[in-house]
Each structure stands twice: as C-alpha cells, then as structure tokens.
Write a protein that holds these residues in place. Structure first.
Motif, mmCIF file in Angstrom:
data_model
loop_
_atom_site.group_PDB
_atom_site.id
_atom_site.type_symbol
_atom_site.label_atom_id
_atom_site.label_comp_id
_atom_site.label_asym_id
_atom_site.label_seq_id
_atom_site.Cartn_x
_atom_site.Cartn_y
_atom_site.Cartn_z
ATOM 1 N N LEU A 38 -3.510 -6.707 -34.956
ATOM 2 C CA LEU A 38 -3.271 -7.519 -36.144
ATOM 3 C C LEU A 38 -2.135 -6.907 -36.951
ATOM 4 O O LEU A 38 -2.009 -5.685 -37.009
ATOM 5 N N PRO A 39 -1.341 -7.712 -37.614
ATOM 6 C CA PRO A 39 -0.200 -7.176 -38.369
ATOM 7 C C PRO A 39 -0.592 -6.687 -39.769
ATOM 8 O O PRO A 39 0.051 -7.008 -40.759
ATOM 9 N N VAL A 40 -1.668 -5.909 -39.848
ATOM 10 C CA VAL A 40 -2.183 -5.402 -41.122
ATOM 11 C C VAL A 40 -2.503 -3.929 -40.946
ATOM 12 O O VAL A 40 -2.986 -3.515 -39.886
ATOM 13 N N TYR A 43 -5.987 0.542 -43.486
ATOM 14 C CA TYR A 43 -6.669 0.739 -44.765
ATOM 15 C C TYR A 43 -6.999 -0.606 -45.401
ATOM 16 O O TYR A 43 -8.138 -0.854 -45.777
ATOM 17 N N ASP A 44 -6.015 -1.496 -45.514
ATOM 18 C CA ASP A 44 -6.252 -2.809 -46.112
ATOM 19 C C ASP A 44 -7.112 -3.702 -45.226
ATOM 20 O O ASP A 44 -7.784 -4.602 -45.719
ATOM 21 N N LEU A 45 -7.085 -3.442 -43.940
ATOM 22 C CA LEU A 45 -7.922 -4.204 -43.020
ATOM 23 C C LEU A 45 -9.402 -3.844 -43.193
ATOM 24 O O LEU A 45 -10.281 -4.588 -42.779
ATOM 25 N N GLY A 46 -9.672 -2.729 -43.850
ATOM 26 C CA GLY A 46 -11.048 -2.323 -44.102
ATOM 27 C C GLY A 46 -11.656 -1.520 -42.971
ATOM 28 O O GLY A 46 -12.867 -1.432 -42.844
ATOM 29 N N LEU A 114 -4.639 -12.373 -47.616
ATOM 30 C CA LEU A 114 -3.479 -13.187 -47.916
ATOM 31 C C LEU A 114 -2.439 -13.080 -46.815
ATOM 32 O O LEU A 114 -1.871 -14.083 -46.364
ATOM 33 N N GLN A 115 -2.211 -11.865 -46.326
ATOM 34 C CA GLN A 115 -1.225 -11.633 -45.261
ATOM 35 C C GLN A 115 -1.595 -12.401 -43.995
ATOM 36 O O GLN A 115 -0.719 -12.879 -43.270
ATOM 37 N N LEU A 116 -2.894 -12.510 -43.722
ATOM 38 C CA LEU A 116 -3.354 -13.203 -42.519
ATOM 39 C C LEU A 116 -3.628 -14.690 -42.756
ATOM 40 O O LEU A 116 -4.126 -15.382 -41.885
#
Length: 119
Positions: A38-40, A43-46, A114-116
């Motif tokens: 995934l392009p995340v 850390y932000d992906l959890g 939001l990014q996804l």
C-alpha cells in the motif's frame, strides 16, 4: 511526511536526545517506511501497536502487518530495525511482530484513510 536526511546528518553530532525527543525522531523514521503493498507509511497505516524508548536509547516496537500472508512477513521486521538503527540516539532496536490483535482499517490515521480514498 518525508524523512529529513540533512537534519539527520546534523543530528549525528548532537548530544543524546531525551526519550521524548528520541521517540519523535523514531516516529519520523517510521513515517518514511512504506508498506510494501500500500502507498502509505507503516506508522499512519496503524501497523505500529507499541513504541517505547529507554534512557539509553533502546527502542522496543510491537507491530503487525496487514496480513499474515504478506510476502515480506519474514523480512520486514529486520527492515524496520535497520532503518531505526540509523536514527541518531538509537542504540538498539527490538521489533516484535504480532498478529493479535489483527490489523484493521480502524487502526489507520485519518491522513492514511484520506490518502487511500477511504474518506
């Protein structure tokens, strides 16, 4: 958030940071490590469940992946460890990969959603 390599190089000469300052640096580095599918960032992906630092600069991280079938499940903890060892003030890293609780979309930050396109 992009990792600031110039700041990183300048900090190589700085005195040992406090635990709080070290954790800020470690979070910044974690935000520069992206999930392989995934392009995340992880850390932000959890994917990071727990993050601790000792006064001596040792980092303990408990994390997961989006699925146990992830093709990099065997190697990704070492990738995270190697990157965190580059953070000024980090003197050791233990990465524990767990599958319980399983990762879910609720773990993601608002920015990641939001990014996804999930918001």
């Amino acid at each position: 958030m992009m990792f600031d390599w110039k700041k990183f190089a300048d900090e190589q000469q700085a005195p040992a940071p406090s635990k709080e300052a070290l954790l800020v640096r470690v979070r910044e580095m974690l935000q520069s490590i992206y999930d392989p599918e995934l392009p995340v960032n992880i850390y932000d992906l959890g994917l990071v469940y727990q993050l601790e630092a000792t006064e001596s600069g040792h980092i303990n991280i408990t994390m997961t992946l989006t699925t146990p079938n992830c093709p990099v499940a065997q190697t990704f903890p070492d990738t995270v460890r190697e990157k965190l060892l580059c953070v000024p003030g980090v003197n050791g890293v233990d990465v524990t990969l767990v599958w319980d609780p399983p990762w879910g979309r609720d773990s993601m930050s608002e920015a990641a959603k939001l990014q996804l396109g999930m918001l």
